[in-house]
Design a protein around this motif. Sequence first.
Motif, PDB file in Angstrom:
ATOM      1  N   LEU A 109     -24.786  63.802  79.234  1.00 27.03           N
ATOM      2  CA  LEU A 109     -23.873  64.792  78.656  1.00 27.03           C
ATOM      3  C   LEU A 109     -24.372  65.760  77.623  1.00 27.03           C
ATOM      4  CD1 LEU A 109     -20.887  62.377  78.524  1.00 27.03           C
ATOM      5  CD2 LEU A 109     -21.460  63.953  80.161  1.00 27.03           C
ATOM      6  N   ARG A 110     -25.263  65.201  76.776  1.00 33.53           N
ATOM      7  CA  ARG A 110     -25.854  66.213  75.788  1.00 33.53           C
ATOM      8  C   ARG A 110     -26.867  67.340  76.583  1.00 33.53           C
ATOM      9  NH1 ARG A 110     -27.693  61.569  71.556  1.00 33.53           N
ATOM     10  NH2 ARG A 110     -25.478  61.326  70.370  1.00 33.53           N
ATOM     11  N   ASP A 113     -24.841  70.058  78.286  1.00 37.93           N
ATOM     12  CA  ASP A 113     -24.097  71.009  77.233  1.00 37.93           C
ATOM     13  C   ASP A 113     -25.391  71.834  76.601  1.00 37.93           C
ATOM     14  OD1 ASP A 113     -21.616  69.871  77.301  1.00 37.93           O
ATOM     15  OD2 ASP A 113     -21.948  68.580  75.370  1.00 37.93           O
ATOM     16  N   ARG A 120     -18.689  72.333  83.252  1.00 39.38           N
ATOM     17  CA  ARG A 120     -17.833  71.349  82.572  1.00 39.38           C
ATOM     18  C   ARG A 120     -17.880  70.197  83.859  1.00 39.38           C
ATOM     19  NH1 ARG A 120     -18.770  73.641  79.146  1.00 39.38           N
ATOM     20  NH2 ARG A 120     -17.653  74.665  77.262  1.00 39.38           N
TER      21      ARG A 120
END
Length: 298
Positions: A109-110, A113, A120
């Motif tokens: 997820l990091r 991002d 998303r």
Amino acid sequence: MELRQLSYFSKVAEARSFSKAAAILHMTQPSLSRQIMALERELGHALLIRTPQGVEPTPAGVGLLSHLDSVFAQVERIPEVVRTAGNELRLARIGVPQGLPQDWGVALLRALDQQLPRVRVSLHEATTEEQRQLLQHGMIDLGLLHTAAPELTCRFLLTQRMGVAVPPESALATAATISFAQLDGLRVMAHAAGEVDVEVSRVQQLTEAAGAETEWLFRRFSEHSWLIALASKVDGVLVTRTSARRHLPNWVWVPVTDRDAAGDDLDIRTWAAWRDPAPSHLREIVDVMRSVADSDHG
């Protein structure tokens, strides 16, 4: 067909009664019956049948019910889809199985991002077989499967070691590795069929090959797995290190060394899977997944 008709059908099947469902839905029974009949005419199949015990779904009704959970879940996510598109972002619906390494997931997820700021992700927890169905019906865009599905495009991601979690006082707690022969005379819990790629029959075959008399309890793992293990008075749990940490944090996890007749180990492998043609941002997500994958996760 209308979404409300599907909702009405689901409620009648759940209540096993037109009158009870009508009361829950705050409508009259004749009106509810007309809506169900209209749905059956449009689909060309009877969905419900009255029995002495109440209303039961027909085979066609059972099939529809199994599909509706996904349909309703997607409807609930419409605001998320609209909000994401309204902000000129790309939404990726990703299926995730139980037992996925949490540190790998956080790192992923990091990385997403940082590397794909206009994307998303929306996560849907489901087993491998459930994800294959969701992918075929377009309910998710990308799946993380514990098997390489031939009908899908798949890319290998990571491997998790399998082992046995045992109580700290167990004689096996100090072992460096565990073989199936050492499980002789013990009661061991393992994942139910379909959850991970360690099938019930494969575990039983390995037990027989080792000449062990092991009592296997096959259960679907959940947040209450530790309680099930304690209530069942098991001597160990066949599980990945990640799942052991999550479900049995005070137990000792020891890796398994056995291989099956084909020489394959019991380790759990995970593939990213999708249907082609796929939009470019999905392939970019898979590239990020692969970049953070660590085959040493357990």
